[in-house]
Design a protein around this motif. Sequence first.
Motif, PDB file in Angstrom:
ATOM      1  N   TYR A  61       0.838  -1.194   0.000  1.00  0.00           N
ATOM      2  CA  TYR A  61       0.000   0.000   0.000  1.00  0.00           C
ATOM      3  C   TYR A  61       0.875   1.248   0.000  1.00  0.00           C
ATOM      4  O   TYR A  61       1.809   1.361   0.800  1.00  0.00           O
ATOM      5  N   ALA A  62       0.546   2.158  -0.914  1.00  0.00           N
ATOM      6  CA  ALA A  62       1.279   3.413  -1.061  1.00  0.00           C
ATOM      7  C   ALA A  62       0.281   4.558  -1.172  1.00  0.00           C
ATOM      8  O   ALA A  62      -0.878   4.345  -1.562  1.00  0.00           O
ATOM      9  N   PRO A  63       0.688   5.783  -0.866  1.00  0.00           N
ATOM     10  CA  PRO A  63      -0.220   6.934  -1.000  1.00  0.00           C
ATOM     11  C   PRO A  63      -0.670   7.125  -2.450  1.00  0.00           C
ATOM     12  O   PRO A  63       0.118   6.945  -3.386  1.00  0.00           O
ATOM     13  N   VAL A  64      -1.919   7.501  -2.616  1.00  0.00           N
ATOM     14  CA  VAL A  64      -2.419   7.849  -3.947  1.00  0.00           C
ATOM     15  C   VAL A  64      -1.896   9.218  -4.340  1.00  0.00           C
ATOM     16  O   VAL A  64      -1.315   9.403  -5.407  1.00  0.00           O
ATOM     17  N   GLU A  65      -2.104  10.182  -3.462  1.00  0.00           N
ATOM     18  CA  GLU A  65      -1.554  11.524  -3.641  1.00  0.00           C
ATOM     19  C   GLU A  65      -0.422  11.684  -2.639  1.00  0.00           C
ATOM     20  O   GLU A  65      -0.647  11.715  -1.428  1.00  0.00           O
ATOM     21  N   ALA A  66       0.785  11.783  -3.155  1.00  0.00           N
ATOM     22  CA  ALA A  66       1.977  11.723  -2.307  1.00  0.00           C
ATOM     23  C   ALA A  66       2.014  12.805  -1.243  1.00  0.00           C
ATOM     24  O   ALA A  66       2.568  12.595  -0.151  1.00  0.00           O
ATOM     25  N   ASP A  67       1.460  13.989  -1.501  1.00  0.00           N
ATOM     26  CA  ASP A  67       1.565  15.098  -0.564  1.00  0.00           C
ATOM     27  C   ASP A  67       0.431  15.141   0.450  1.00  0.00           C
ATOM     28  O   ASP A  67       0.343  16.100   1.239  1.00  0.00           O
ATOM     29  N   LYS A  68      -0.431  14.140   0.435  1.00  0.00           N
ATOM     30  CA  LYS A  68      -1.532  14.100   1.395  1.00  0.00           C
ATOM     31  C   LYS A  68      -1.368  12.886   2.309  1.00  0.00           C
ATOM     32  O   LYS A  68      -0.763  11.883   1.920  1.00  0.00           O
ATOM     33  N   PRO A  69      -1.913  12.952   3.536  1.00  0.00           N
ATOM     34  CA  PRO A  69      -1.792  11.817   4.455  1.00  0.00           C
ATOM     35  C   PRO A  69      -2.441  10.562   3.877  1.00  0.00           C
ATOM     36  O   PRO A  69      -3.491  10.636   3.233  1.00  0.00           O
ATOM     37  N   ALA A  70      -1.807   9.431   4.090  1.00  0.00           N
ATOM     38  CA  ALA A  70      -2.346   8.137   3.674  1.00  0.00           C
ATOM     39  C   ALA A  70      -2.436   7.253   4.901  1.00  0.00           C
ATOM     40  O   ALA A  70      -1.534   7.248   5.748  1.00  0.00           O
ATOM     41  N   ARG A  71      -3.527   6.504   5.006  1.00  0.00           N
ATOM     42  CA  ARG A  71      -3.742   5.703   6.209  1.00  0.00           C
ATOM     43  C   ARG A  71      -4.335   4.353   5.835  1.00  0.00           C
ATOM     44  O   ARG A  71      -5.195   4.254   4.957  1.00  0.00           O
ATOM     45  N   VAL A  72      -3.841   3.315   6.503  1.00  0.00           N
ATOM     46  CA  VAL A  72      -4.343   1.952   6.326  1.00  0.00           C
ATOM     47  C   VAL A  72      -4.744   1.415   7.689  1.00  0.00           C
ATOM     48  O   VAL A  72      -3.997   1.561   8.666  1.00  0.00           O
ATOM     49  N   LEU A  73      -5.928   0.794   7.762  1.00  0.00           N
ATOM     50  CA  LEU A  73      -6.400   0.172   8.997  1.00  0.00           C
ATOM     51  C   LEU A  73      -6.576  -1.321   8.745  1.00  0.00           C
ATOM     52  O   LEU A  73      -7.279  -1.727   7.808  1.00  0.00           O
ATOM     53  N   THR A  74      -5.946  -2.146   9.570  1.00  0.00           N
ATOM     54  CA  THR A  74      -6.048  -3.594   9.399  1.00  0.00           C
ATOM     55  C   THR A  74      -7.277  -4.133  10.111  1.00  0.00           C
ATOM     56  O   THR A  74      -7.880  -3.474  10.951  1.00  0.00           O
ATOM     57  N   ARG A  75      -7.617  -5.345   9.748  1.00  0.00           N
ATOM     58  CA  ARG A  75      -8.596  -6.092  10.527  1.00  0.00           C
ATOM     59  C   ARG A  75      -7.985  -6.461  11.883  1.00  0.00           C
ATOM     60  O   ARG A  75      -6.774  -6.351  12.080  1.00  0.00           O
TER      61      ARG A  75
END
Length: 782
Positions: A554-568
């Motif tokens: 998983y990588a950011p879609v827009e590099a300059d904006k926060p990206a977050r992943v939540l697991t199960r």
Amino acid sequence: MPSPKLRMKSLLAFLFATSGLAAQTLVEIGGKADGLVIDLRYTTADNYFKTAFYPRHAQALLRPATAAKLAKVQAELKSQGLGLKIWDAYRPLSVQRAMWKALPDARFVADPSKGGRHNRGAAVDATLVDAKGVELQMPTAHDDFSEKAAAHFNLVPPAVFKNREKLQQVMTNHGFALFDSEWWHFDDVDWKQYEALDVPLDPLSAAQRQKHLLLDSRVVEQATNARLVLGTPQKHPANPLFQADKPWENSMNNLYPNVIWDEEEQLFKLWYKCVLADKEVIAQMDQPSTVHDVGWYLLYATSKDGVRWDKPELGLHKFAGSSANNIVARDCPNVGVFKDLHDADPSRRYKMVSDVGLGKPQVRFSADGFHWGAAVAAKGFGAQNGDTHNNAFWDERSGKYLWFTKLYLGERLVGRLESDDFITWKNNGLVLRSSLEEGRTSQTYCMPVFRCGSIYLSYVMMYHVGKGRTVDCELAWSHDGLHWQRVAPGTPFIPRGAKGSYDSECIYAMAGPPILRDGQFMIFYGGDDFPHTGWKRHCLPCLATLRPDGFAGYAPVEADKPARVLTRALRMTAEPVCITADVSPGGSLRVSAVDEQGAVLDVAEAISTSVTDAVLKWEKGALKVPTARFRIELDHAVLYAISAGDLLNQELPPLVNPLKMATRMIHPATTRTISFDADVQGWKGVDKLEHHATGGAKGGYIHVSRSGKSLPIALSPITSKESPFAGDWTQIVGGKGAEITCQVRAARAGGRVMIELFANDLAQWQFETKTSFANEWRQVAA
């Protein structure tokens, strides 16, 4: 014989349970009893049987309660400047059978039909050592099946008698019983409460079983400004690694590379396919033979670094009158090879799978990988299985051998089979096919499979029949080995090169898992600058490297904006939580453990550099909670894997069915009718077609027939212009569903009527109706 390497164990106990054997837990005794010397005699041929029954790095395992008793023995001996050396502990039933075959004497080898105490993980073979690990003198060596080996044999020197008595006393004091015919063998007095097992001695480590690749769609519950992206394998500058420069290398067609790193020999080994397409080359074979009108060789090469390869002159098969070549087998098309550390029979250490046509699979066995036995027919395959790169392996998770091959049903599909003995196979049927949108234009050609972390991965070769006959290597995954998904359909994992380059037309990835060397995954493949057509073409060995576990992340879609992943949610264990990620300069990766409501349980120290299996450091110390989800914030970073406990919810995310969406517009229901007015031209599966004006269930009918054993197939008009069925059924048929009915009759009673629906020229849906063929007209519905 070379002396085995002694291993001093002081690690934490390693618990494992195989699939279906969750309650049958064993523990690695090196951790339960600190300072034990582990010298498993059956990992080498330095034993009575002169056979290495166990893998080289086999673990010494026992039942937890038995291991706890042994720990008390070791603790007492350690206080006296002594210790135990373990020669054997848990022994798989498969090994017991092999031993019984060699020595069917119940005084020394337990009858495998009853299961021995070793097979229950409730017995050890042990002796005494001093503080430096040197063995004390005993009446005999291990596995000395003479009268001197008896537990109470008295004609021994006093010092030897004292040593044996010391060992027997300390073992019996802590819950072990003597075995009359072997002074070194001790049974847990509670052995009867355990059942005999056939769990392999080389299971995946706990960390590997609990490693979750982010490409597994069950892991990520929610992603914000983050998406899954494929990894980027790097092609080696030395590609292609070698040329087809030997006279017998007439056509290294598709190559079908089978590559392993042999840890014992410290050597890369490659088995590759070679076709003899030219008649004058076939004539130079020793007693020329062909399959599909061409000759077939299996060739062998070795390397110390994976880049520079040698083709050894093995002297096994003659070509042009000389045996100075690297030919190891012949008449074995579409071959796969692997080294099997599970099989207790050393003569079956290497296994080969191949076929001589659809429905004609065969296997061979070898002790060394180049002296192969005769081909043995494999049982259980369908008539449409084979004719591709066959690949098989021992699967620790299922406790079975798995074989992946082609299933041909008018298009190329992937089929799977499983076996306990490598001879008789259970056919699991279809496991992967191309998409509805791709139709027959792109087809699944072959699929080498391997285990990686908690899942199965595979390289899927997509054969673009309608796009220049090129072949791309994609990536697919499965949670159970049966249900497969392509990670990025239509996007190659190893891209083909520029037009005219060595791998510009076709790529065929290796069978076997990627090889981890010097901190990189090594993925070997065959690269071809000629389309997938005809026999005479060369596919040359190539190498691509990949960061460990970097298949997709998983990588950011827009590099300059926060990206977050939540697991199960994950069930926590004593193992630390680890992360594998790439972090660009100036970037970071931050992990928080949260509960089901999203409340923060703890926060880990930020990661600011690329890491592999990095242990997270928590603000509160160890993360001691029964379950947790993980919220990962990505700043110029790519997250590939997280190692923690097992997923609480292991269900696959539900597929979105557009026909069941609340927003779907329901069109009025209508009826569409077809007639069979056309003649036999354009039909498939029919030799003769007759029109009758009367005599049908309602008016006229048609009679279709086909010679031979195959059943005739009655088709509706086959082109979209002719067929009233062509189009979007939600609009042209309407309603919330559809029913197909017809009237059928047969000259003689037979099996059930099958109705198939085609989309993009593919039989995507098959319905076996409840109606059987009979002499009278019957209505069929699906």
